[in-house]
Structure formats: structure tokens, C-alpha cells
Design a protein around this motif. Structure first.
Motif, short mmCIF file in Angstrom:
data_model
loop_
_atom_site.label_atom_id
_atom_site.label_comp_id
_atom_site.label_asym_id
_atom_site.label_seq_id
_atom_site.Cartn_x
_atom_site.Cartn_y
_atom_site.Cartn_z
N SER A 90 -4.91 -6.52 10.64
CA SER A 90 -6.32 -6.82 10.80
C SER A 90 -6.89 -7.42 9.53
N CYS A 91 -7.65 -8.50 9.71
CA CYS A 91 -8.31 -9.15 8.56
C CYS A 91 -9.39 -8.25 7.98
N GLN A 92 -9.71 -7.14 8.68
CA GLN A 92 -10.73 -6.23 8.16
C GLN A 92 -10.16 -5.25 7.14
N PHE A 93 -8.84 -5.17 7.05
CA PHE A 93 -8.23 -4.25 6.09
C PHE A 93 -8.32 -4.84 4.69
N GLU A 94 -8.51 -3.95 3.74
CA GLU A 94 -8.66 -4.40 2.36
C GLU A 94 -7.41 -5.11 1.86
N THR A 95 -6.25 -4.68 2.38
CA THR A 95 -4.98 -5.23 1.90
C THR A 95 -4.67 -6.60 2.49
N PHE A 96 -5.40 -7.00 3.53
CA PHE A 96 -5.01 -8.17 4.31
C PHE A 96 -4.92 -9.45 3.48
N ALA A 97 -5.94 -9.67 2.64
CA ALA A 97 -5.96 -10.91 1.86
C ALA A 97 -5.65 -10.66 0.39
N LYS A 98 -5.01 -9.50 0.14
CA LYS A 98 -4.65 -9.17 -1.24
C LYS A 98 -3.30 -9.80 -1.56
N VAL A 99 -3.19 -10.39 -2.74
CA VAL A 99 -1.93 -11.05 -3.12
C VAL A 99 -1.43 -10.46 -4.44
N ALA A 100 -0.28 -10.94 -4.87
CA ALA A 100 0.30 -10.45 -6.12
C ALA A 100 -0.71 -10.54 -7.25
N GLY A 101 -0.68 -9.55 -8.13
CA GLY A 101 -1.62 -9.53 -9.23
C GLY A 101 -2.93 -8.86 -8.83
N ASN A 102 -2.94 -8.31 -7.61
CA ASN A 102 -4.10 -7.59 -7.08
C ASN A 102 -5.32 -8.48 -6.84
N GLU A 103 -5.13 -9.78 -6.82
CA GLU A 103 -6.23 -10.67 -6.47
C GLU A 103 -6.48 -10.54 -4.97
N ASN A 104 -7.76 -10.49 -4.59
CA ASN A 104 -8.08 -10.34 -3.17
C ASN A 104 -9.05 -11.46 -2.78
N PHE A 105 -8.61 -12.28 -1.84
CA PHE A 105 -9.44 -13.42 -1.45
C PHE A 105 -10.67 -13.01 -0.64
N PRO A 164 9.47 1.09 -4.39
CA PRO A 164 8.22 1.86 -4.27
C PRO A 164 7.81 1.99 -2.81
N TYR A 165 7.17 3.10 -2.47
CA TYR A 165 6.62 3.28 -1.13
C TYR A 165 5.10 3.28 -1.24
N THR A 166 4.45 2.49 -0.41
CA THR A 166 2.99 2.42 -0.45
C THR A 166 2.42 3.22 0.72
N VAL A 167 1.65 4.24 0.40
CA VAL A 167 0.98 5.01 1.46
C VAL A 167 -0.08 4.11 2.07
N PRO A 168 -0.09 3.97 3.40
CA PRO A 168 -1.10 3.10 4.01
C PRO A 168 -2.50 3.52 3.55
N ASP A 169 -3.33 2.53 3.25
CA ASP A 169 -4.66 2.81 2.70
C ASP A 169 -5.76 2.35 3.65
N ASN A 170 -5.44 2.28 4.95
CA ASN A 170 -6.44 1.96 5.96
C ASN A 170 -6.84 3.26 6.65
#
Lengths: 344, 269
Positions: free
Chosen positions: A273-288, B173-179
Motif C-alpha cells: 500500500s502506498c499509504q505505508f510509511e515504508t512504501f516510498a522509502k529508499v536506501a539512505g532512509n530517504e522517503n519520497f 537483518p530481520y525487519t519487524v513490520p512497522d505497519n
């Protein structure tokens, strides 16, 4: 126009005969006015009058979780085998909003590179539509996007004519089935009754937001910096419910899982889901799209703007699921009205 | 034909018993239910035992081990000075430390102790002579020593145990889902607990359990801990369903009181 008739009391025999040929799934009541497509073997299990199901029938086209590859690495080297899992299935009782959703997904997955898992599965699905002659509830906006009337994308399509259904046959597969079951052809009176039902329906289903659909592209062209998104973003929980239940959302994530032997494994794709915080996160923790407002805006643009450029149609089918499922009261109709008000 | 002349390679050797990682299980303040979850893994446990060498596991074997550990599993929260010292000694002997279960990962229900003044709660539990019994505010394992892997949940969820073990074996590494749990719950097509008129902690709790409790007709109790960026406007959810904010907070404190230890100045994330 090839129209047949099924008497209401014959539905049970119809479902039972169909279930002998293939798995049959249909809307089933889950309580609290919630419904879900699930396997049925008789008509009495089916909720013929239902509010759109929790998940749309897209779950049969692209399963929630799907194995797409098996691999193994040993002394001989690396081998991999694509996996396509499917089952001959009839989906009974699909509303026009969900038929529109399936049409959208068909376009997306037929684009190159083609998605063979989706397309193979699609060939083994038999779709039986079911017309709504009145609104399911106040959250639907199908008339706005013109998906309240049947527009193809099914094998058979049922419309209620009181004590019987008139069935529009749209494919060879559909014709083989109704001919095989010996369903009679519709009479001139039946066709007239269908016309009447449609005319009455046009009086019931009206643009739900008071803004013409053709104005939406112009509204969205100016909406990128709208304040409306901040209000929506502040409420959003980022649970992903709105995209999971959307009949046209198709984003997925892929992950490889290796067995305990550390040699063999499988690749699985899961809805994302594009609503998840991780969805548009890329290496270096940049998040679009770090902010919830940006993610919600993206969702709306994915329904009312981007697909217009690419496929020349809205990817909102007016089913109302995103509004119904949102715990934080984010309401599609209200958001559209607010956007329209801002730019009028 | 490149391969024709090559001598056929011998099949890969089964790893020698000595090459298997030495694994130990330890428990602190807990109900030991997560150890039970491990022993309940059934056939999966046999597969895991084929890949590891268990050298200490109080609930399952009586052997002890006096050398270093490749992997240790820590269950339970840390509630007195003795436990803190013991945990540090185990960490010093372990290459990889896996915290498993809510008590170890978030402090779990033991964290409720932190809602009271320490001496009050000591007296309540141990009586007038409470000063003889050492006790400290509850801490999660990562609040005492470095943790390499977390397996959240009360109890731990079997498929996730296996996933983490495989990640540890591969050194990944294992990432615990954060949703929120909702993200999995919706895919299982559960009727939303809020639709049933019941307050559920799914919207604020980390997923990864495949909405285990809700699938079985229960609410989410927040046992996997709060997502790292929870919605700031829970108020909307709460008012839509006529709930009181204190109700949600109290429910959350059952498993997540120790989160406050992370938020203290200098210890924040």
C-alpha cells in the motif's frame, strides 16, 4: 443482444450445476452489514443484496499472497521455476463497480511487461455480474464515474425483473453455459421490462457530488498544493485499508524466503500500500512521500489524474469501499467536494 | 560442452553437528509461554533442530553449556538488579541475541508495574518486609543490552519465529513490520472490530502476526508494540466510534508501559 431468463426459484439449481463444473464464489454475509466473496455450493448461502464486499473480487485475479517463483541453489548451480497457481472459478454476483475495477486491472496487467500470473488466472475466471437497481448505501459514487451501468467485462450479467433475472450473455463461455443449462431466451416483454428497469434506475442514480466528472481533471490539475490534503493527512492512520479494499489498487511487494536448508526457497508477492510509511522509502532512509498528506494525495491522484493520462479513464469505480473502511472518517465524496469548492 | 569433462561434484555435505550454531534459551520475568510456543512448533521444531544445536533450554532439556553461544534467545523482561547483571553476562558470551516475546521486546504486561510508585508496588507484592526483596522498574531487554533480533508478540507467532531463525542463520537483518495490524487484518477480510462496536488496538500496533487475535474473534491488545510513527490524530478514530481516549491509552499500557523508558531524554530513538 443475447438475453436469457432464469426464474428466481431456479437460482439454487443454477448454482449447484455451476458448482459441479467449477468452484463458485459469491458474496456471503459476515454480520454487521459486512460481506465477503467466499465459496458457495447453494443459493441460500449467497447475499443477493449486499453492500460492496470487504475486499473486491480482485483477490481472485491477484491473490493477497501469491507464490511466483521457486528456486534452489546446490552443487549443480542455481535453478528457478516460475509458479502460476490458478483454479477454475466462477465469481457470481459482481456489481458494475467491481466489473469496472476488473477492467482497469486488465488494462494495467496487459501492459508490457505483461503479468502472466494475472493473465493466466483471468482466463480461468468466469464472471457473472449482478445489477444494482438501487444504491447500496450513501458512500457509493458510481454514477459520478459512470460505473453504475453494465459496460462489459463479464461472461453473464444478471438484472432483477421481479420474479426472474434477465441474463445478458456476453461471451462464448457464457453462451455455452446458459445453452448447456437450457435457460430459455428472453421474450420481447422481458426486454421491455429491462428497458423499464434501466429507465427507473437512471432516475435513482445521479451524480453524487454535484460536480461534473469532466471537471475533475481540471480540479486535480490545480490540486497538487491544496490544503485539503493536510486535513486528510492529519486524520490518516496509515493502515492501508483504503488501498487494500480498492478494486483498482494493484501495488505489491516481492520477497524471497529461504528454507531452513538454506538452499531452496520461494518468491512471494503480497499486496502493498502506498499509504505505508515504508512504501516510498529508499536506501539512505530517504522517503519520497514521508507525510501522510502526501501519501493520501498520491492515492487520489492515482484514481482521478494519473490513469486519465495513461488509460483515458478514472481508476475510481465509485464503490465507496475506501470511505466505508476508513476508521478516521476520510470520505472520498467529501474530499472531492472540498477540492472542487477550493478551485471554483 | 563445458561441463562434460568436469568430474562430477560430490553432493553437498550435510553440515557436521559441530558446525551447527550453539543456541541457548533463557528466561527472565515472564510466564514462559513463549518457550512453550517454541516447543509447540511441532514438525517445524524438528526442522529447526536439524539446523541448530540447542545447548541450554530450561523448559526442554537439563544440559548446561559453559562456552560461548552463537545465538541466545531471551524471554522475559528485566525487573531487578540480579536479572540485569545476569542478562549482561549472557550478552557478553553471545554472538547474536534474539529477544522474543512481548516481555522481552516491549516489557510486556510486566511494564504495568511502572504505573505505580516502586515502593508501593513492592509492599503490595511482598508485604511489610518488602525491602528484603530487590526490585527495579521493568525494562525491556533492549533497554539493558544490545538486541540483534526482535520477535514481538504475546505469545510469539510461530511463522515469525521460523522467519527470524532463518534470517539469523543467514546473518541477515530481520525487519519487524512497522505497519498497523489493520494492514494484515483487512487482507484476512475480518469484520473490523470497530464495526462491531469494540475498541481494538490494531490501528496503532505493529503488524507481523497476520492479525492472529482478530482472526480468532478477539481484539488486538497491542502486544507487538506501537508502530514507530503512530497516527497523531487517533482522536478521529476514537470520536467516530464514541470512545474515550483514556480507554485506548489504558488498553495500550497493558503491554506498552515500558515504551516510556525509550522516550526519556537521551534515550529516545
Amino acid at each position: 443482444m443475447n438475453q436469457h431468463i432464469l426464474k428466481k426459484e431456479e437460482l439454487d439449481a443454477f448454482i449447484k450445476k455451476l458448482a459441479k463444473r467449477m468452484k463458485v464464489v459469491a458474496p456471503v454475509a459476515k454480520g454487521y452489514d459486512n460481506f465477503a466473496f467466499a465459496e458457495v455450493t447453494s443459493a441460500d448461502e449467497i447475499a443477493l443484496k449486499y453492500v460492496p464486499t470487504i475486499l473486491p473480487p480482485k483477490k481472485y485475479f491477484m491473490p493477497v499472497r501469491e507464490k511466483v517463483l521457486e528456486f534452489s541453489a546446490d552443487a549443480k548451480g542455481f535453478t528457478q521455476k516460475p509458479v502460476v497457481e490458478y483454479e477454475e472459478t466462477a465469481i457470481f454476483g459482481v456489481h458494475t463497480c467491481d466489473l469496472a475495477g476488473i477492467s482497469c486491472l486488465n488494462m494495467v496487467f496487459s501492459e508490457r511487461p505483461r503479468d502472466y500470473n494475472y493473465l493466466t488466472r483471468k482466463d480461468h475466471l468466469f464472471i457473472i455480474g449482478l445489477e444494482c437497481l438501487s444504491y447500496c448505501d450513501e458512500h457509493a459514487s458510481c454514477a459520478l464515474v459512470n460505473s453504475h451501468l453494465p459496460n462489459g467485462g463479464y461472461d453473464l450479467f444478471f438484472t432483477d425483473l421481479g420474479d426472474k433475472w434477465i441474463i445478458h450473455v456476453n461471451t462464448q463461455k457464457g453462451e455455452d453455459l446458459v445453452e448447456g443449462m437450457g435457460l430459455p431466451k428472453a421474450s420481447a416483454a422481458d426486454l421491455a421490462a429491462l428497458e423499464q428497469a434501466r429507465a427507473a434506475k437512471r432516475e435513482v442514480f445521479k451524480n453524487e457530488i454535484g460536480v461534473e466528472a469532466k471537471k475533475l481533471p481540471g480540479i486535480f490539475a490545480k490540486a497538487m498544493k491544496s490544503k485539503v490534503w493536510h486535513g486528510v493527512g492529519e486524520r490518516c492512520v496509515s493502515c492501508g485499508n483504503c488501498t487494500n479494499v480498492c478494486p483498482t489498487c494493484y501495488c505489491f511487494d516481492m520477497a524471497d524466503s529461504v528454507g531452513l536448508d538454506l538452499r531452496t526457497g520461494a518468491r512471494t508477492r503480497t499486496w502493498d500500500s502506498c499509504q505505508f510509511e515504508t512504501f516510498a522509502k529508499v536506501a539512505g532512509n530517504e522517503n519520497f512521500r514521508e507525510e501522510r498528506s502526501e501519501r493520501q494525495r498520491h492515492r487520489y491522484f492515482r484514481k482521478f489524474s494519473f490513469p486519465l493520462d495513461k488509460f483515458n479513464r478514472f481508476f475510481c469505480t465509485g464503490c465507496g469501499r475506501c470511505t466505508r473502511t476508513c476508521m478516521a472518517k476520510i470520505n472520498l465524496k467529501e474530499t472531492l467536494k472540498e477540492l472542487a469548492a477550493e478551485h471554483n | 560442452m563445458k561441463t562434460a569433462n568436469k568430474p562430477a561434484k560430490a553432493p553437498a555435505k550435510a553440515p557436521k553437528a559441530a558446525a551447527k550454531p550453539k543456541v541457548a534459551f533463557f528466561d527472565f520475568a515472564s510466564c514462559e509461554g513463549c518457550q512453550l510456543q517454541i516447543t509447540n512448533l511441532g514438525e517445524t521444531l524438528l526442522d529447526i533442530l536439524g539446523a541448530i544445536d540447542v545447548v541450554e533450554f530450561r523448559e526442554a532439556i537439563s544440559e548446561k553449556w559453559d562456552k560461548d553461544y552463537d545465538v541466545v534467545f531471551i524471554e522475559g523482561s528485566i525487573g531487578d538488579h540480579h536479572a540485569e547483571e545476569r542478562l549482561k553476562k549472557i550478552r557478553a558470551r553471545a554472538k547474536v541475541l534474539i529477544a522474543y516475546g512481548a516481555c522481552a521486546c516491549t516489557g510486556g504486561v510486566n511494564g504495568m508495574k511502572n504505573s505505580f510508585k516502586l515502593d508501593e508496588i513492592r509492599e503490595h507484592v511482598y508485604g511489610p518486609d518488602y525491602k528484603w526483596f530487590d526490585s527495579t522498574p521493568t525494562k525491556a531487554v533492549h533497554q539493558v543490552v544490545k538486541v540483534d533480533y526482535f520477535i514481538n508478540g504475546c505469545p510469539v507467532y510461530a511463522p515469525e519465529i521460523l522467519e527470524v531463525v532463518k534470517h539469523a542463520l543467514r546473518g541477515l537483518p530481520y525487519t519487524v513490520p512497522d505497519n498497523p495490524v489493520c494492514s494484515e487484518c483487512k487482507l484476512n477480510e475480518n469484520v473490523c472490530m470497530y464495526e462491531r462496536g469494540v475498541a481494538c488496538l490494531g490501528p496503532w500496533t505493529k503488524a507481523g502476526c497476520n492479525s492472529w487475535c482478530v482472526n480468532n474473534g478477539n481484539i488486538c491488545y497491542g502486544c507487538r508494540g506501537e508502530v514507530s510513527n503512530p497516527s497523531k490524530a487517533a482522536q478521529d478514530v476514537i470520536t467516530k466510534y464514541n470512545l474515550k481516549p483514556e480507554l485506548i491509552k489504558n488498553k495500550f499500557d497493558m503491554y506498552n508501559k515500558c515504551k516510556e523508558n525509550d522516550q526519556k531524554p537521551g534515550k529516545g530513538k
